[in-house]
Design a protein around this motif. Sequence first.
Motif, PDB file in Angstrom:
ATOM      1  N   UNK A  16      71.419 -42.368  11.286  1.00 27.94           N
ATOM      2  CA  UNK A  16      71.818 -43.341  10.745  1.00 27.94           C
ATOM      3  C   UNK A  16      72.577 -43.730  12.546  1.00 27.94           C
ATOM      4  N   UNK A  17      73.058 -42.695  12.281  1.00 31.80           N
ATOM      5  CA  UNK A  17      73.384 -42.985  14.492  1.00 31.80           C
ATOM      6  C   UNK A  17      72.919 -43.449  15.452  1.00 31.80           C
ATOM      7  N   UNK A  18      71.051 -43.173  15.424  1.00 28.24           N
ATOM      8  CA  UNK A  18      70.461 -43.782  16.337  1.00 28.24           C
ATOM      9  C   UNK A  18      69.162 -44.998  16.186  1.00 28.24           C
ATOM     10  N   UNK A  19      69.866 -45.720  14.446  1.00 27.00           N
ATOM     11  CA  UNK A  19      68.970 -46.932  13.798  1.00 27.00           C
ATOM     12  C   UNK A  19      69.494 -47.562  13.601  1.00 27.00           C
ATOM     13  N   UNK A  20      70.743 -47.231  12.677  1.00 31.98           N
ATOM     14  CA  UNK A  20      72.543 -47.967  11.803  1.00 31.98           C
ATOM     15  C   UNK A  20      71.275 -48.877  10.427  1.00 31.98           C
ATOM     16  N   UNK A  21      70.387 -48.253   9.547  1.00 34.11           N
ATOM     17  CA  UNK A  21      69.757 -48.985   9.476  1.00 34.11           C
ATOM     18  C   UNK A  21      70.097 -47.982   7.879  1.00 34.11           C
ATOM     19  N   UNK A  22      70.124 -49.044   6.641  1.00 32.96           N
ATOM     20  CA  UNK A  22      69.752 -48.167   5.480  1.00 32.96           C
ATOM     21  C   UNK A  22      69.230 -47.857   4.981  1.00 32.96           C
ATOM     22  N   UNK A  23      69.176 -47.198   3.871  1.00 37.14           N
ATOM     23  CA  UNK A  23      67.719 -45.966   3.157  1.00 37.14           C
ATOM     24  C   UNK A  23      66.779 -45.091   3.750  1.00 37.14           C
ATOM     25  N   UNK A  24      67.349 -44.333   4.243  1.00 41.64           N
ATOM     26  CA  UNK A  24      67.229 -43.261   5.493  1.00 41.64           C
ATOM     27  C   UNK A  24      66.937 -41.890   4.787  1.00 41.64           C
ATOM     28  N   UNK A  25      65.064 -41.554   4.501  1.00 40.37           N
ATOM     29  CA  UNK A  25      65.028 -40.729   3.333  1.00 40.37           C
ATOM     30  C   UNK A  25      64.402 -39.742   4.147  1.00 40.37           C
ATOM     31  N   UNK A  26      64.098 -38.676   3.616  1.00 40.51           N
ATOM     32  CA  UNK A  26      63.772 -37.015   4.188  1.00 40.51           C
ATOM     33  C   UNK A  26      63.313 -36.163   2.805  1.00 40.51           C
ATOM     34  N   UNK A  27      62.676 -35.445   3.732  1.00 38.76           N
ATOM     35  CA  UNK A  27      61.849 -34.795   2.522  1.00 38.76           C
ATOM     36  C   UNK A  27      61.971 -33.381   2.915  1.00 38.76           C
ATOM     37  N   UNK A  28      61.653 -32.342   2.461  1.00 40.80           N
ATOM     38  CA  UNK A  28      61.146 -30.656   3.340  1.00 40.80           C
ATOM     39  C   UNK A  28      59.865 -30.302   2.225  1.00 40.80           C
ATOM     40  N   UNK A  29      58.536 -30.108   2.950  1.00 39.47           N
ATOM     41  CA  UNK A  29      57.510 -29.135   2.900  1.00 39.47           C
ATOM     42  C   UNK A  29      57.569 -27.937   3.052  1.00 39.47           C
ATOM     43  N   UNK A  30      57.687 -26.728   1.561  1.00 40.75           N
ATOM     44  CA  UNK A  30      57.902 -26.017   2.394  1.00 40.75           C
ATOM     45  C   UNK A  30      56.591 -24.908   2.145  1.00 40.75           C
ATOM     46  N   UNK A  31      56.239 -24.172   2.804  1.00 39.05           N
ATOM     47  CA  UNK A  31      54.461 -23.265   2.863  1.00 39.05           C
ATOM     48  C   UNK A  31      54.439 -22.154   2.615  1.00 39.05           C
ATOM     49  N   UNK A  32      54.186 -21.874   1.712  1.00 35.37           N
ATOM     50  CA  UNK A  32      54.060 -19.786   1.516  1.00 35.37           C
ATOM     51  C   UNK A  32      53.267 -19.646   3.180  1.00 35.37           C
ATOM     52  N   UNK A  33      53.633 -18.662   4.163  1.00 35.85           N
ATOM     53  CA  UNK A  33      52.826 -18.790   6.023  1.00 35.85           C
ATOM     54  C   UNK A  33      51.154 -17.662   5.401  1.00 35.85           C
ATOM     55  N   UNK A  34      50.830 -18.007   4.419  1.00 35.42           N
ATOM     56  CA  UNK A  34      49.444 -17.579   3.710  1.00 35.42           C
ATOM     57  C   UNK A  34      48.684 -18.949   3.838  1.00 35.42           C
ATOM     58  N   UNK A  35      49.559 -20.034   3.571  1.00 39.76           N
ATOM     59  CA  UNK A  35      49.214 -21.266   3.907  1.00 39.76           C
ATOM     60  C   UNK A  35      49.126 -21.927   5.247  1.00 39.76           C
ATOM     61  N   UNK A  36      49.377 -21.183   6.124  1.00 38.54           N
ATOM     62  CA  UNK A  36      49.737 -21.977   7.450  1.00 38.54           C
ATOM     63  C   UNK A  36      48.785 -21.648   8.528  1.00 38.54           C
ATOM     64  N   UNK A  37      48.313 -22.749   9.184  1.00 41.10           N
ATOM     65  CA  UNK A  37      47.422 -22.506   9.684  1.00 41.10           C
ATOM     66  C   UNK A  37      47.656 -22.761  11.439  1.00 41.10           C
ATOM     67  N   UNK A  38      47.984 -21.979  12.745  1.00 35.77           N
ATOM     68  CA  UNK A  38      48.623 -22.235  13.875  1.00 35.77           C
ATOM     69  C   UNK A  38      47.403 -21.333  14.912  1.00 35.77           C
ATOM     70  N   UNK A  39      46.618 -23.156  15.950  1.00 33.14           N
ATOM     71  CA  UNK A  39      45.929 -22.578  16.568  1.00 33.14           C
ATOM     72  C   UNK A  39      45.143 -21.540  15.790  1.00 33.14           C
ATOM     73  N   UNK A  40      44.522 -21.595  14.252  1.00 36.94           N
ATOM     74  CA  UNK A  40      43.279 -21.677  13.840  1.00 36.94           C
ATOM     75  C   UNK A  40      43.484 -19.377  13.100  1.00 36.94           C
TER      76      UNK A  40
END
Length: 135
Positions: free
Chosen positions: A29-53
């Motif tokens: 809001x500070x950066x853009x000053x535009x209404x209707x900001x939307x946000x989501x959190x997507x959480x994953x079990x660590x066994x479903x996340x790959x980092x560098x394979x």
Amino acid sequence: MPVFTIDVPEGAAPAAKHKMLHEITEALDEAYQIPDTRGWVREYPVENVSQDGRVGAEPVRPVCSLEAPELFRWDAKRKLVQKIESAIADAYQGIANTDEVLVLINEFPLHNVGWRASLQSDKPEIVAAVAKANG
């Protein structure tokens, strides 16, 4: 119109997530000053996340994907990124690798965003807000 999604491991307390979402919304809001900001959190079990394979070899590095209007002031973008990273770090400290938060900013010109049955470039209040943000 700014929209954000945060991909993180499971484990943060609901109050910590609510605070993080609020702080990121305030930063947008500070950066853009535009209404209707939307946000989501997507959480994953660590066994479903790959980092560098590799799965589970290290703490998950969070990612925040941001879809927003073009912001040409680099100082405003830097400040925004710092606030996003700080909010995520506060919520996921000890759960994720909060030293390595990745913030991906995907910017759109107003004529490429539909909202309330027209293009945002047709909305004087949105055009004025983006002009002010880029002032």
